[in-house]
Structure formats: C-alpha cells, structure tokens
Design an enzyme around this catalytic site. Structure first.
Site, mmCIF file in Angstrom:
data_model
loop_
_atom_site.group_PDB
_atom_site.id
_atom_site.type_symbol
_atom_site.label_atom_id
_atom_site.label_comp_id
_atom_site.label_asym_id
_atom_site.label_seq_id
_atom_site.Cartn_x
_atom_site.Cartn_y
_atom_site.Cartn_z
ATOM 1 N N TYR A 1 -1.657 0.180 10.173
ATOM 2 C CA TYR A 1 -1.952 -0.458 8.886
ATOM 3 C C TYR A 1 -0.726 -0.385 7.966
ATOM 4 O O TYR A 1 -0.246 -1.404 7.455
ATOM 5 C CB TYR A 1 -3.162 0.219 8.220
ATOM 6 C CG TYR A 1 -3.363 -0.205 6.788
ATOM 7 C CD1 TYR A 1 -3.745 -1.506 6.485
ATOM 8 C CD2 TYR A 1 -3.149 0.683 5.735
ATOM 9 C CE1 TYR A 1 -3.903 -1.910 5.168
ATOM 10 C CE2 TYR A 1 -3.311 0.292 4.423
ATOM 11 C CZ TYR A 1 -3.689 -1.014 4.144
ATOM 12 O OH TYR A 1 -3.835 -1.401 2.839
ATOM 13 N N THR B 1 0.818 -1.213 0.000
ATOM 14 C CA THR B 1 0.000 0.000 0.000
ATOM 15 C C THR B 1 0.850 1.260 0.000
ATOM 16 O O THR B 1 1.968 1.264 0.542
ATOM 17 C CB THR B 1 -0.896 0.008 1.265
ATOM 18 O OG1 THR B 1 -1.536 1.284 1.371
ATOM 19 C CG2 THR B 1 -0.097 -0.203 2.540
#
Ligand code: UFG
Length: 327
Positions: A140, A116
């Site tokens: 995350y 990501t």
C-alpha cells in the site's frame, strides 16, 4: 472552478465533493462504486467509471474541460495489500498513471493527490518531516510512494503541477452527519471501537501492548476529515494561483495511543465496550506523528478540529445513523 474528483463517492472524497459544492464549484465525480456509494455524492454529477479504463477517461476529458483533478480513488487496506500486492500496484499506481496521462494529453495541469503517512514505513523520527525519505514497508505504502515519484518526474518534464498530501490517521465525519466512513469491512481503530460499542462486534482487539511507548500501545496522529479537506482546498488554491509542486504532511503533530483512543470512545459513547489485549498486527509502526509545520507555514493551514472527543463524536453520530437506517 471545474474539478474532477476521483473516488468522490468514498469516505474522504465525498467530504471534498461536499465542500467544493458548498463553495459553488462545478464538480464531476468519477468513481467505480467499488467501495463508494452513490448517495454519498452530495453535489455535482457522478460518472460511474474506473480509472483502469483509459478510453473512458479520455472520453470524459475530451467532453469536459477541468481546471484541476483531485485524485482520491484508491485501495487503502494495508493488510490486504500484503496479501494482494498486484491489486494495489494496479489500482493505486497503474491507474494513477492513466489519470496523469490523460491530464497531460488534455492540458489539465493541476493535480491534488491523496498520499499517505504509510510512505514513511517505520520512521526513525517522530514527528516525521516531509524530507525523511520514503521507506514503505507494505505494498500500500509502496504504491502511493511510486505515484509520488511519477508525479515528481512528470512535473519536472512538463507544465504539470501537483500537491501530494500525506494523510495520517483520518477519522470523524461531516458535522451535519450527512456522510461518513461506510466501509463494510472497516479496519480502522475508531470505527471498529464504535461498532463494538454499538454491539455489532463482540470485542475490540488491542493489537500489541509491548511497544516502546508510554502505555505499550501504538501512537497515531488522528486528524478530523474536515481539517484534511481544508488542506485540499488550500492545495487547490495554491495550484490555481500558479504555485509549484509540493508534498505536505497532514496531521496535527501529536498523537494518542490505542488505549487512550479506547478510553475516549468509552467516554463519548458512555458504553464500556469490551477491549482485549491481542498480539501485534503485522507492519504497525510504534508511533506515527506528523510534523505539519510546512503546510501550516506555506499554505496557511489552520486546523480547527484538533480534539479527539470531537473526532469521535462526529464518527459516533455517523455510525449510529448508519445502524438505524439498516434497522
Ligand atoms: N488497532 C487496534 N485494534 C483494531 C484496529 C486498529 O489495536 O481493531 C490499532 C492498530 O494496530 C494501530 C492503531 O490502532 O496501532 C491504528 O490503526 P488503524 O488501522 O486505525 O490505522 P493505521 O495507523 O494502521 O493506518 C492508517 C490507514 C492507512 C494509512 C495509515 C497512515 O489505515 O491507510 O493510517 O498513518 F496508511
């Protein structure tokens, strides 16, 4: 090829399964259905299982001989990761280690990983290149950066090779409206705008209007899910051809502000849904734009859906279908 797709019942994974199936590959989906849906698996065979379950993974790898693994299964909500960091370190990092471990034990040496743009945190430069060191600002992003680190170390110590794709803002849905994003608790701008247009939510909050951007709202690089899947297919081809371990950004290289997205959603839907200015959301970088020169050059990635209206249109068709099905 015979490919294991973890998270293949989820939003992005299900698009990968569709494409691999259409290309005639043998697909096995491994998904615990925590956020995925059985009916989103259009091809292959679904094995309901958890990546936390190392014994179940071992049995699966003993029974089937995979040419490669595409690992999509993960938790993805940034705000939740701040509240429940261990969930993210378990699901995203620890469970990825289980999967890498079982690959090593069964000589499965090709691995495509869903990383990501959140690994960059608040990058000093925009567009950002892959050689900017990861500096995530939430669990995350950290959990994904830690998997990248593990992949790097493992590939140095063995024959194992991987491609980590750093996704920017993925949106849109299957052109034929068979699959799309189906989260009950969606947090993404385009999905929430469309659900507001459908009257499912009273208003859209615009999180922050005082950023140092031309209109004061955050800028993101929105990429259609099927261009992202094309990048995965190229990554698999690269590994099958004996290519080495790589990390690539996946975005178009330009962005839109929140206000521009809201305007485009109003145009596509023809609905002037309410959007109100709200305070900043924690942890949002002002601008996040991919420099994707590397994947274009090395894998020959040629995205063909770089069109915000098209992205929104496909997502809109999907949201309408989901709503109608429920009524
Ligand atoms: N936004 C709003 N209102 C909303 C929802 C979002 O104004 O109701 C704004 C956000 O503040 C942000 C922009 O719209 O400025 C985009 O937000 P999203 O939640 O759609 O996406 P993010 O950029 O926060 O994050 C997404 C993925 C992450 C991934 C990241 C990498 O959700 O998993 O892209 O770029 F890490």
């Amino acid at each position: 090829m015979k490919i294991l797709v973890t998270g293949g019942a989820g939003y992005i994974g299900s698009h990968m399964v569709r494409t691999l199936g259409e290309q005639g590959h043998d697909v096995v989906v491994y998904d615990n259905l925590s956020t995925g849906h059985r009916e989103s698996v259009l091809h292959g065979r679904l094995v309901v299982g958890d990546t936390a379950d190392a014994a179940a993974l071992d049995r699966l790898f003993a029974a089937e001989r995979f040419d490669a693994v595409a690992h999509f299964a993960a938790s993805i909500v940034v705000e939740e990761s701040v509240r429940e960091p261990l969930k993210y370190y378990r699901n995203n990092f620890s469970n990825a280690l289980n999967l890498i471990d079982v690959c090593l034990r069964h000589q499965v040496e090709r691995f495509v990983f869903s990383s990501t743009a959140a690994v960059y945190g608040i990058p000093a430069e925009s567009p950002v290149t892959e050689d900017v060191p990861p500096a995530p600002i939430n669990p995350y992003g950290s959990s994904k950066a830690m998997v990248e680190q593990a992949l790097r170390d493992v590939s140095r110590a063995s024959q194992f090779r991987y491609v980590a794709l750093r996704y920017f803002n993925v949106a849109g849905a299957d052109e034929m409206v068979r699959i799309g994003q189906k989260y009950k608790d969606a947090t993404h701008l385009i999905t929430l705008s469309l659900r507001t247009a459908l009257g499912l939510r009273p208003r859209l909050n615009i999180f922050g209007t005082d950023y140092e951007t031309p209109d004061g709202t955050c800028i993101r690089d929105y990429i259609h899910v099927d261009d992202l899947i094309d990048a995965h297919v190229l990554a698999l081809g690269h590994l099958m051809a004996g290519g080495g371990s790589k990390i690539y950004n996946c975005g178009y290289g330009h962005g839109y502000s929140v206000k521009e997205v809201v305007r485009a959603v109003r145009e596509v839907t023809g609905i002037g849904f309410p959007a109100v200015e709200a305070g900043r959301r924690a942890g949002d970088p002002p601008a996040l734009i991919a420099d994707s020169a590397l994947i274009r050059k090395e894998l020959g990635w040629r995205p063909s859906r770089d069109d915000l209206q098209y992205i929104i249109r496909t997502a809109w068709e999907w949201e309408k279908k989901v709503v109608n099905r429920k009524q």
